[in-house]
Enzyme design. Sequence first.
Site, short mmCIF file in Angstrom:
data_model
loop_
_atom_site.label_atom_id
_atom_site.label_comp_id
_atom_site.label_asym_id
_atom_site.label_seq_id
_atom_site.Cartn_x
_atom_site.Cartn_y
_atom_site.Cartn_z
N ASP A 13 0.99 -1.29 0.00
CA ASP A 13 -0.08 -0.08 0.04
C ASP A 13 1.10 1.22 0.10
O ASP A 13 0.30 2.32 0.64
CB ASP A 13 -1.01 0.11 1.07
CG ASP A 13 -1.85 -1.21 1.34
OD1 ASP A 13 -2.24 -1.64 0.22
OD2 ASP A 13 -2.19 -1.48 2.22
N LYS A 16 1.71 2.21 -5.15
CA LYS A 16 2.12 1.52 -6.28
C LYS A 16 1.33 2.08 -7.50
O LYS A 16 1.58 2.39 -8.73
CB LYS A 16 2.37 0.20 -6.23
CG LYS A 16 3.35 -0.19 -5.27
CD LYS A 16 3.38 -1.84 -4.83
CE LYS A 16 2.49 -2.27 -4.20
NZ LYS A 16 1.93 -2.21 -3.02
N GLY A 40 -4.82 -4.21 -3.87
CA GLY A 40 -5.55 -3.31 -4.03
C GLY A 40 -4.91 -2.06 -4.51
O GLY A 40 -4.25 -1.28 -3.73
N HIS A 41 -4.88 -1.66 -5.83
CA HIS A 41 -4.02 -0.44 -6.36
C HIS A 41 -4.97 0.71 -6.47
O HIS A 41 -5.89 0.44 -7.57
CB HIS A 41 -3.12 -1.01 -7.52
CG HIS A 41 -1.98 -1.99 -6.86
ND1 HIS A 41 -1.21 -2.32 -7.88
CD2 HIS A 41 -1.78 -2.47 -5.69
CE1 HIS A 41 -0.44 -3.28 -7.08
NE2 HIS A 41 -0.71 -3.44 -5.99
#
Length: 420
Positions: A13, A16, A40-41
């Site tokens: 997190d 990225k 989760g981006h």
Amino acid sequence: MKVDVLLGLQWGDEGKGKIVDVLSPNYDIVARFQGGPNAGHTLIFNNKKYVLHLIPSGIFRENTVNIIGEGVVLDPVIFSEELSEIKKSGIDLTKNLYIAEKTSLILPTHRILDAAEEAELGSAKIGSTGKGIGPAYIDKIGRNALRVGDITSSNFKNKYNALKNKHINKLKSYKFDYNIAEYEEKWFEGIETLKKFKFINNSYFINEALKNGKKILAEGAQGTLLDINAGTYPYVTSSTVTTAGVCSGLGIAPSKIGEVYGIFKAYTTRVGSGPFPTELFDDNGKILQKFGYEFGSTTGRERRCGWLDMTALKYSIEINGVTQLIMTKADVLQFIETIYISEKYQNYPSGLFPYELNEQVKPQLKAFKSWKENLADFSSKDEFPDALKDYIHYIENETKVPITIISTGADRNETVWCNK
Ligand code: GDP
Ligand code: IMO
Ligand code: MG
């Protein structure tokens, strides 16, 4: 040409997704090389927010081809849900998203095994994202996995049933209630959706692209301290998160690695269980959590917050061969009165990252003045408040790696290039 890499230096997190989106106009190809829907981006632009789990973060750039590489584990249900979200923005993904034939599939029973395992561990649980990541990689390493290339074979259903039955037998050893039917139906719909995409021989595709002068960016998921080998085992994920994972996850030689962008938050967060030497349990921790909006992008869980940890950062830089640093969320520290960085761990040689982090590992803290200014309007490093310049200078001096990008907000445009 070489493959540039962007990967996380902490416990995930780090931002990225945002930075890959910012960098992607400079690349012909963006490729995910490991992990799965545990990632989760988050990308924010034009006042819209997207959270990507499996699809690479170059997807919103028209001229960028995106690849889900063979080191990834893919859940067709989550893949389909993500497609539907992105389709709303009018993007035809079948044109610029390719999937490696050797990418392993996450089965509905992998998710159940993940949940059953966590339930059995009780208070010792890993705090997994519940997406079936560990069990899917176990099957890959155990040479049992179903892969994307298998879905077009005439006996796919038989192969699926054989693996599912193995899992059901395994589940008999847990006291765990479950229901497969509902998710399984969506899973087979997802398999049909997958068939609309171009499957590639990943290694051949990437190596040919390099020979043809294409620019490629490998997008990491998770962070180095969650790596299966390098991380805070057993509180880690089940894949190779480091630069080494790019070679195995995309099928390229180590000599084909170019720039390695190491990304870190100006402080530290962790979601899930496991040691965290600089964790804060006081008001400062609450301030970081609140103003950094520190909730997991995949699970919505509150992220634990703490100071920047130089021991961990230097370790991550070293094992990844980081050539450029990217610092995110510097804006969040404006709300703290006095900022601290852990210079080293007390009673440990400087630079040693003990693989058994425990309560004996105590950070030695150094104080920094806060900048107390909103950074959103700054477009160059020279304009930054002196206190922030000092913070940056300290990190660069300690790591001997330049910070080339500083992110001052979640939006695509809130990005300062330091060498411009
Ligand atoms: P990833 O998994 O590394 O892609 O990071 P996540 O998207 O899970 O978490 C990063 C969070 O911070 C997201 O909510 C981003 O929108 C947000 N973010 C990224 N960079 C910045 C920044 O510089 N400042 C602030 N305030 N938020 C940021
Ligand atoms: P991105 O790519 C933060 C953590 C989980 C748990 C451990 C194992 O968004 O940075 P898993 O489901 O992989 O078996 O969980 O790893 N974890 C992450 N934490 N960011 C992530 O991804 C993560 N992916 C997994 O919280 O502690
Ligand atoms: Mg994330």
